[in-house]
Design a protein around this motif. Structure first.
Motif, PDB file in Angstrom:
ATOM      1  N   THR A 204      26.965  78.745  36.295  1.00  0.00           N
ATOM      2  CA  THR A 204      28.218  78.562  37.256  1.00  0.00           C
ATOM      3  C   THR A 204      29.255  79.542  37.237  1.00  0.00           C
ATOM      4  O   THR A 204      29.795  79.973  38.120  1.00  0.00           O
ATOM      5  N   ARG A 236      23.849  70.448  40.067  1.00  0.00           N
ATOM      6  CA  ARG A 236      25.203  70.702  40.454  1.00  0.00           C
ATOM      7  C   ARG A 236      25.713  69.786  41.434  1.00  0.00           C
ATOM      8  O   ARG A 236      25.208  69.730  42.466  1.00  0.00           O
ATOM      9  N   HIS A 237      26.864  69.227  41.201  1.00  0.00           N
ATOM     10  CA  HIS A 237      27.265  68.224  42.331  1.00  0.00           C
ATOM     11  C   HIS A 237      27.934  68.950  43.729  1.00  0.00           C
ATOM     12  O   HIS A 237      28.210  68.218  44.690  1.00  0.00           O
ATOM     13  N   ASP A 238      28.214  70.145  43.621  1.00  0.00           N
ATOM     14  CA  ASP A 238      28.622  70.672  44.746  1.00  0.00           C
ATOM     15  C   ASP A 238      27.490  71.545  45.678  1.00  0.00           C
ATOM     16  O   ASP A 238      27.857  72.212  46.760  1.00  0.00           O
ATOM     17  N   ARG A 239      26.469  71.402  45.269  1.00  0.00           N
ATOM     18  CA  ARG A 239      25.368  72.522  45.878  1.00  0.00           C
ATOM     19  C   ARG A 239      24.803  71.794  47.159  1.00  0.00           C
ATOM     20  O   ARG A 239      24.468  72.516  48.004  1.00  0.00           O
ATOM     21  N   GLN A 241      26.686  70.461  49.119  1.00  0.00           N
ATOM     22  CA  GLN A 241      27.666  70.930  50.257  1.00  0.00           C
ATOM     23  C   GLN A 241      27.629  72.384  50.726  1.00  0.00           C
ATOM     24  O   GLN A 241      27.682  73.010  51.729  1.00  0.00           O
ATOM     25  N   PHE A 242      27.387  73.049  49.360  1.00  0.00           N
ATOM     26  CA  PHE A 242      27.153  74.516  49.719  1.00  0.00           C
ATOM     27  C   PHE A 242      25.858  74.847  50.552  1.00  0.00           C
ATOM     28  O   PHE A 242      25.936  75.852  51.318  1.00  0.00           O
ATOM     29  N   PRO A 282      30.485  71.055  36.026  1.00  0.00           N
ATOM     30  CA  PRO A 282      30.113  71.022  37.346  1.00  0.00           C
ATOM     31  C   PRO A 282      28.634  70.304  37.585  1.00  0.00           C
ATOM     32  O   PRO A 282      27.975  70.305  38.634  1.00  0.00           O
ATOM     33  N   GLN A 284      26.013  66.978  37.691  1.00  0.00           N
ATOM     34  CA  GLN A 284      25.818  65.669  38.564  1.00  0.00           C
ATOM     35  C   GLN A 284      26.159  64.567  37.265  1.00  0.00           C
ATOM     36  O   GLN A 284      25.633  64.848  36.162  1.00  0.00           O
ATOM     37  N   ASP A 293      20.723  63.816  45.947  1.00  0.00           N
ATOM     38  CA  ASP A 293      21.010  65.474  46.425  1.00  0.00           C
ATOM     39  C   ASP A 293      19.815  66.122  46.635  1.00  0.00           C
ATOM     40  O   ASP A 293      19.993  66.843  47.751  1.00  0.00           O
TER      41      ASP A 293
END
Length: 408
Positions: A204, A236-239, A241-242, A282, A284, A293
């Protein structure tokens, strides 16, 4: 959701048809050995050290873990493996096992090697893709500095990155340009040879510049066909949305988004660093969140195949079956030109070969290179097979089932 009953991953006759009795017994021995965690831990520590000081262990490595998980030491050696897989409808993703150099000469050499792989793949009937690690052609510390600068900004990733570039010295800006030029050369040859390029995910703390340069390459080469794919680690908990943000970027910049979905490869390292440096992890919170996800990402991609080319790179049976089910629900063919499934060579043959028989575009990810260069990859495979719950047991159980079926 009810999954399609026609595709089953329990058929070991299909899964291991390409392996001789002798090869199957060797695989049983290897996975049985990897079921002993103390042995794997010892091997992970001892092997790189033994290679480094020149102990005569290469022969043993070549006959065991290297043969199971790698295609050979040279491109020419991979041809034998690729031909065998091709006979069963399985394609190949070539991965030159370079893990990163430390000077411009090494980066230029790695670039030339990546191009050599592309030129070779262009002559083969069942090698549609190859993979590139940006850390093979770029200095880690520069990527880390850029990533840190990007993190401090606000707005879209591209806007934050433009601001981040301003923090570089003149020499560093020239160095960044050389990195882009290397990747541009690689993608130009790939475009010419009709070979897809998977840009591997990284840690990351260097991923933002990797994402940026990948988006720039997609914008240039993915106008009418898909040459470049980004790799998204869904642990990754933001992917998720990415992925959606990348889709919006594809719409705005008028390119086709290449999305290779993986669960991820650096989980323990990521959690450890976040704890040591006291920032939010970063990763989950649990595997269920990762699975959710990942499967939502598959659904999002299949809902937008007009603008997304999807690669499901997974050893998870449900995720692979889900992909086929979603295609069937939309009355789309299992061999849709923008949907590809893939597993690592030496693992999950029950998934790969049964998907191939069902008519899917499916491949094995095939690393190759000198043993000393591929050792980091092999150690990750050994570690993964012990750390992923039940992975070694699943592999061993399937192999034993097939050995029994053959009456060996």
């Amino acid at each position: 959701m009810d999954l399609h009953p026609a595709i089953s991953f329990d058929n070991t006759e299909n899964a291991f048809a390409y392996k001789s009795d002798k090869e199957l017994r060797k695989a049983r021995f290897l996975f049985r050995s990897m079921s002993y965690q103390w042995l794997v831990k010892f091997g992970i520590r001892f092997t790189p050290w033994a290679i480094r000081i020149g102990l005569p262990v290469k022969g043993l490595i070549r006959k065991t873990i290297f043969k199971q998980f790698a295609g050979g030491e040279t491109l020419e050696e991979t041809a034998t493996v690729a031909k065998k897989l091709g006979e069963y409808g399985v394609q190949v993703i070539l991965d030159y096992g370079v893990e990163g150099g430390n000077n411009e000469e090494a980066f230029d050499h790695a670039t030339d090697e990546f191009i050599r792989v592309i030129n070779y793949a262009g002559t083969q009937p069942n090698i549609p893709f190859m993979s590139v690690k940006v850390t093979g052609i770029a200095r880690f510390d520069l990527l880390q500095k850029l990533d840190h600068s990007v993190e401090q900004g606000s707005g879209s990733l591209m806007r934050r990155f433009s601001k981040g570039l301003e923090t570089l010295t003149a020499n560093e800006k020239a160095e960044w340009q050389r990195i882009q030029d290397r990747l541009l050369r690689i993608c130009e040859i790939a475009d010419e040879k009709n070979i897809g390029v998977f840009i591997d995910a990284e840690e990351t703390w260097i991923q933002d510049p990797v994402d940026v340069v990948t988006i720039l390459m997609m914008e240039k080469f993915n106008k009418n066909k898909v040459v470049v794919y980004n790799t998204l680690q869904l642990y990754r908990h933001d992917r998720l949305q990415f992925l959606k943000d990348s889709y919006e970027a594809a719409l705005q910049r008028n390119f086709i988004l290449g999305a290779k979905l993986v669960r991820g490869a650096y989980m323990e390292k990521e959690r450890r660093r976040a704890e040591q440096m006291n920032y939010p992890s970063p990763i989950q919170t649990d595997k269920a969140a990762t699975d959710r996800d990942f499967n939502d990402a598959i659904q999002f991609c299949i809902n937008h195949l007009d603008r997304i080319a999807l690669v499901v790179a997974s050893h998870n049976e449900y995720s692979n079956l889900l992909t086929t089910q979603l295609l069937q629900q939309k009355n789309l063919p299992l061999n849709h030109p923008r949907v590809h499934l893939s597993q690592l060579y030496g693992m999950s043959d029950n998934i790969t070969f049964n998907l191939a028989i069902a008519g899917c575009h499916v491949s094995k990810y095939l690393p190759f290179g000198p043993i000393k260069d591929v050792i980091p990859y092999l150690m990750r495979r050994a570690q993964e097979n012990t750390s992923v719950k039940g992975q070694t047991g699943r592999e061993l159980g399937l192999i034993k089932k097939e050995i029994k079926r053959r009456g060996l």
